[in-house]
Design an enzyme around this catalytic site. Structure first.
Site, mmCIF file in Angstrom:
data_model
loop_
_atom_site.group_PDB
_atom_site.id
_atom_site.type_symbol
_atom_site.label_atom_id
_atom_site.label_comp_id
_atom_site.label_asym_id
_atom_site.label_seq_id
_atom_site.Cartn_x
_atom_site.Cartn_y
_atom_site.Cartn_z
ATOM 1 N N GLY A 20 0.805 -1.230 0.000
ATOM 2 C CA GLY A 20 0.000 0.000 0.000
ATOM 3 C C GLY A 20 0.834 1.275 0.000
ATOM 4 C CD GLN A 21 -0.504 7.398 0.126
ATOM 5 O OE1 GLN A 21 -1.561 7.222 0.731
ATOM 6 N NE2 GLN A 21 -0.088 8.600 -0.251
ATOM 7 C CG ASP B 182 -7.009 -12.927 3.799
ATOM 8 O OD1 ASP B 182 -7.942 -13.629 3.392
ATOM 9 O OD2 ASP B 182 -7.169 -11.784 4.309
ATOM 10 C CE1 TYR C 50 -9.819 6.307 7.151
ATOM 11 C CE2 TYR C 50 -9.353 3.991 6.855
ATOM 12 C CZ TYR C 50 -8.926 5.278 7.073
ATOM 13 O OH TYR C 50 -7.583 5.529 7.235
ATOM 14 C CB ILE D 250 -0.235 10.085 3.594
ATOM 15 C CG1 ILE D 250 -0.673 9.734 5.011
ATOM 16 C CG2 ILE D 250 1.287 9.920 3.420
ATOM 17 C CD1 ILE D 250 0.129 10.326 6.124
HETATM 18 C C1 VAH Z 1 -8.473 8.541 3.315
HETATM 19 N N1 VAH Z 1 -6.066 8.838 3.060
HETATM 20 O O1 VAH Z 1 -8.602 9.486 2.572
HETATM 21 C C2 VAH Z 1 -7.099 8.305 3.943
HETATM 22 C C3 VAH Z 1 -6.982 9.001 5.262
HETATM 23 C C4 VAH Z 1 -7.423 11.109 6.524
HETATM 24 C C5 VAH Z 1 -7.490 10.444 5.210
HETATM 25 O O2 VAH Z 1 -7.610 8.300 6.270
HETATM 26 O O3 VAH Z 1 -9.383 7.792 3.586
#
Ligand code: VAH
Length: 313
Positions: A9-10, A50, A140, A170
């Site tokens: 990932g990033q 996984d 999220y 980020i």
């Molecule tokens: C997103 N880059 O955009 C992530 C991060 C605060 C943003 O959690 O979901």
């Protein structure tokens, strides 16, 4: 040894390289669900893993004498709104798996990323405090808020040494982000070089907390290397560097590429961005483990355009 889950990932990909610089390539095992980042896969020990499979993670830790895990796998904010149950499943179960490995002493230490997404529309938006109203309105954000509660619970109940940072958006050039609302701040540099114009999916005045990848990696290494009694917050630390709007980042690009133009076409991610703070108060991180950021927006724009310019030849 160290295991990084979600290494393609990033953040995971750059964290892997940094930890290998510090601890040695053979002491840092990278893992991910697939091999989508071949540069990373071919840069040292790599296993397909996984993050939702407890036994697979357990076997990997036991067989390789892993004592520290960086859990960087997650579905981010925009993707989480499209696939809520998948985001809950991956983001929560992967955390339970590593917390339980630490509870049973198979591993000793965990890094787990939280996010400014733990804050919601009712959170005060300026200079958002470490402890304040947290009613996240994205799946999220909910997973990160609940995850923080579990981290603190496992620390207090079972002595688990889990450390966490609430990352802002980020910005980096080595690995593309995936599924984030702050991804516009990466896309804009690629488009500025390729097409000299960018259609932004957020409105021009949408101010968000942001950070260059090098600062984020420094903070991650620093919190993990701090003495355990310096870590007074075991949910997750606010972390801040800069805040800017699409209008401001466009202006910083125009200073280098005068002909660059930006247009605005807000989409479903505008609602996500509107639910987040504009700026973050990270005093506890600065006091407890000497955090301070280095990269300004001007520094970021210079670095992004220089490095991406090289990549494009
Ligand atoms: C997103 N880059 O955009 C992530 C991060 C605060 C943003 O959690 O979901």
């Amino acid at each position: 040894k160290i295991l990084i889950i979600g290494a393609c990932g990033q953040i995971g990909s750059e964290l892997t390289h940094k930890l290998r610089d510090i601890y040695g390539v053979d002491n840092v095992i990278a893992s991910d669900i697939n091999t989508r980042n071949l540069e990373l896969v071919n840069s040292g020990p790599f296993v397909i893993l996984d993050a939702k499979n407890f036994n697979a993670i357990k076997d990997c830790c036991i067989n390789n004498n892993v004592k520290t895990v960086y859990l960087m796998a997650a579905l981010l904010s925009a993707t989480g709104e499209k696939y809520p149950m998948e985001a809950w499943d991956l983001n929560m179960n992967s955390l339970f798996h590593v917390l339980n490995l630490a509870k049973t002493k198979i591993i000793d230490k965990i890094f787990w990323p939280s996010s400014i997404a733990v804050f919601g529309p009712t959170t005060p938006k300026e200079n958002t405090e470490q402890r304040t109203i947290m009613e996240p309105s994205t799946v999220y954000g909910i997973t990160k808020q609940v995850g923080e509660r579990w981290c603190q619970y496992y620390h207090e109940k079972y002595g688990v040494d889990v450390r966490s940072i609430r990352y802002p958006g980020i910005i980096s050039w080595k690995t593309l982000p995936g599924g984030g609302t702050t991804d516009y701040a990466v896309e804009i540099y690629h488009e500025a070089l390729k097409n000299k114009t960018y259609e932004c999916f957020l409105s021009e005045e949408t101010e968000l907390p942001m950070m260059f990848m090098d600062d984020a990696i420094k903070a991650t290494v620093d919190i993990m290397q701090a003495d355990t009694d310096a870590i007074k917050i075991r949910s997750s630390y606010n972390l801040s560097a800069i805040s800017f709007t699409p209008k401001e980042i466009a202006a910083s690009i125009q200073k280098v590429i005068p002909e660059f133009t930006i247009s605005y076409k807000p989409d479903y991610r505008q609602d996500i961005a509107d639910s987040w703070p504009k700026s973050i108060n990270d005093t506890p991180a600065r006091e407890d483990w000497n955090w301070k950021h280095e990269f300004s927006l001007q520094d970021i724009t210079k670095e992004m355009l220089t490095q991406l310019g090289k990549n494009n030849g």
